[in-house]
Design an enzyme around this catalytic site. Structure first.
Site, PDB file in Angstrom:
ATOM      1  N   LYS A   1      43.357 -17.883 -10.679  1.00 39.27           N
ATOM      2  CA  LYS A   1      43.033 -18.884  -9.660  1.00 39.27           C
ATOM      3  C   LYS A   1      44.072 -18.764  -8.573  1.00 39.27           C
ATOM      4  O   LYS A   1      45.185 -18.288  -8.804  1.00 39.27           O
ATOM      5  CB  LYS A   1      43.087 -20.294 -10.254  1.00 39.27           C
ATOM      6  CG  LYS A   1      42.418 -21.353  -9.390  1.00 39.27           C
ATOM      7  CD  LYS A   1      40.912 -21.196  -9.366  1.00 39.27           C
ATOM      8  CE  LYS A   1      40.170 -22.484  -9.397  1.00 39.27           C
ATOM      9  NZ  LYS A   1      38.845 -22.338 -10.000  1.00 39.27           N
TER      10      LYS A   1
HETATM   11  N1  GLU Z   1      35.509 -20.992  -8.365  1.00 41.52           N
HETATM   12  C1  GLU Z   1      34.464 -20.859  -9.337  1.00 41.52           C
HETATM   13  C2  GLU Z   1      34.905 -21.421 -10.674  1.00 41.52           C
HETATM   14  O1  GLU Z   1      35.787 -22.236 -10.738  1.00 41.52           O
HETATM   15  C3  GLU Z   1      33.933 -19.445  -9.417  1.00 41.52           C
HETATM   16  C4  GLU Z   1      34.920 -18.404  -9.816  1.00 41.52           C
HETATM   17  C5  GLU Z   1      34.402 -16.981  -9.685  1.00 41.52           C
HETATM   18  O2  GLU Z   1      33.235 -16.790  -9.371  1.00 41.52           O
HETATM   19  O3  GLU Z   1      35.202 -16.067  -9.912  1.00 41.52           O
HETATM   20  O4  GLU Z   1      34.336 -21.138 -11.682  1.00 41.52           O
END
Ligand code: GLU
Length: 418
Positions: A103
């Protein structure tokens, strides 16, 4: 109040206790492979520059490259990003896509930036991230405050420095640039598929009432999907306003208005004319299903006792604190946890990454079909695991057991080198 990282760690240790995980695995899985923090200058429209803080964390990569969103928000911190990266490890494991967890984000309110400033910030941050991202290393995606345009800038900046187009370095790109059909709606659609599966023996979605907190990419799309499936959204909020209508809010009309640059407040003034209520009352509304689709930590020991919904579908990441979870379990309120419920986004990100690396295009029908298959299988596996345990466990407990076991299995097979 419990921080997001404390919540994530306490959920992990609860699951680790149940699984009898040894101390080494516990230590490894509560540490972070990479925790990157940078302070970088961005040129603003007035010709001056301002310094911003950016973060990117890789939690665990035993099952594959690190994967997760990039958020632009005024509450981003190292601890928040760590917690979210850990959740991504479990989310990817529970839906069984071959990724680890990551993240990242920038501490900024993107609403205060012009498009040009947003682009400058994104490109400069991407160049700072150059050593740690890549299609086999770490693949960012949209999250709070970011969108397909931001992904396009990340892809372009990374590609420029490599001398050729690297489409697999991010997902959630615009379709015209190799984004996947169905990716924009994927999180919302996945939420509906999980809900339909959960309610299969309980009358389905049609006719049930819903309260939705959050009206961005996730809250807006899931509201629309629920409405199309016959559900009735009686309570809805975004950061600025909360509204209610006993006969239902036309969320499709509202979301189209917001997507074309308007606000929910503007839509309600011009079209909806619904009663305005307090933000807090959204979470305790008298509805069948509550969908928190905004930020983390909104369901706490202070309001969990007042929640009237019998089912909570976690569209946001980490909306429920440990104390609130215990209260819901005690009160018999079912929580479908984030790492299962909102995994549709990363699942279709996986499809996008596969398509980019093979230079092929799937149809939207294929994307949606595969999404339904993967996410339904994940939900069934988690529900089945809870039933098999014959103990008073939540779906979150069962999801964490499944996920942690898969990660530990991969770690054990790989071994520690040297
Ligand atoms: N931000 C989204 C999540 O929290 C998608 C993450 C992604 O597609 O890599 O799952």
């Amino acid at each position: 109040m419990e921080s997001m990282l404390e919540t994530a760690l306490s959920q992990f240790h609860g699951a680790a206790d149940h699984l009898g995980l040894n101390d080494e695995h516990r230590e490894y899985l509560t540490s972070f492979k990479t925790a990157f923090h940078t302070e970088f200058p961005v040129e603003m429209d007035d010709g001056k520059f301002r310094v911003y803080q950016g973060f990117r964390v890789h939690h665990n990569v035993a099952r594959g490259p690190a994967k997760g969103g990039m958020r632009y928000a005024s509450h981003v911190s190292m601890d928040e990003v760590k917690a979210m990266a850990m959740l991504m490890t479990w989310k990817c494991a529970v839906v069984n896509v071959p990724f680890g967890g990551a993240k990242g984000g920038v501490l900024v309110d993107p609403r205060n930036l012009s498009q040009n400033e947003l682009q400058n910030l994104t490109r400069r941050f991407t160049s700072e991230l150059e050593p740690i991202i890549g299609p086999d290393k770490d693949i960012p995606a949209p999250d709070m405050g970011t969108n397909p345009q931001v992904m396009a800038w990340i892809m372009d900046t990374y590609s420029m420095s490599h001398g050729y187009t690297v489409a697999g370095v991010v997902t959630g790109k615009p379709v015209a640039l190799g984004g996947s059909a169905g990716r924009f709606e994927a999180t919302g659609r996945g939420l509906l598929y999980v809900l339909q599966e959960h309610l299969r023996a309980d009358g389905g979605v049609a006719g049930k009432t819903f309260a939705v907190q959050g009206f961005g990419n996730v809250g807006g799309v899931v509201s629309k999907q629920v409405q199309m499936a016959g559900g009735c959204i009686t309570h809805l909020s975004d950061v600025d306003i909360a509204i209610t209508s006993p006969t239902g809010i036309d969320v499709a009309s509202a979301f189209n208005f917001v997507q074309s640059g308007g606000t929910l407040t503007g839509w309600n003034e011009q079209h909806g004319h619904h009663d305005v209520i307090s933000h807090a009352s959204i979470l305790t509304a008298p509805v069948d299903v509550l969908i928190p689709a905004a930020v983390e930590g909104v369901l706490t020991e202070d309001n969990a006792g007042d929640v009237q919904a019998r089912l909570i579908l976690e569209a946001a990441n980490g909306p429920t604190t440990t104390e609130a979870d215990a209260i819901f379990l005690e009160r018999g309120i079912e929580v479908i946890p984030d790492i299962v419920a909102n995994a549709g986004g990363v699942t279709v990100s996986y499809f996008e990454w596969v398509q980019a690396r093979q230079y092929i295009r799937w149809t939207e029908e294929r994307v949606n079909e595969e999404l339904r298959r993967l996410i339904t299988t994940a939900y069934q596996g988690v529900a089945g695991r809870r039933t098999a345990a014959r103990s008073k466990a939540s779906l979150r407990d069962a999801a964490n057991w499944v996920a942690i076991e898969r990660v530990v299995e991969a770690m054990t097979l790989r071994g520690i080198y040297p």
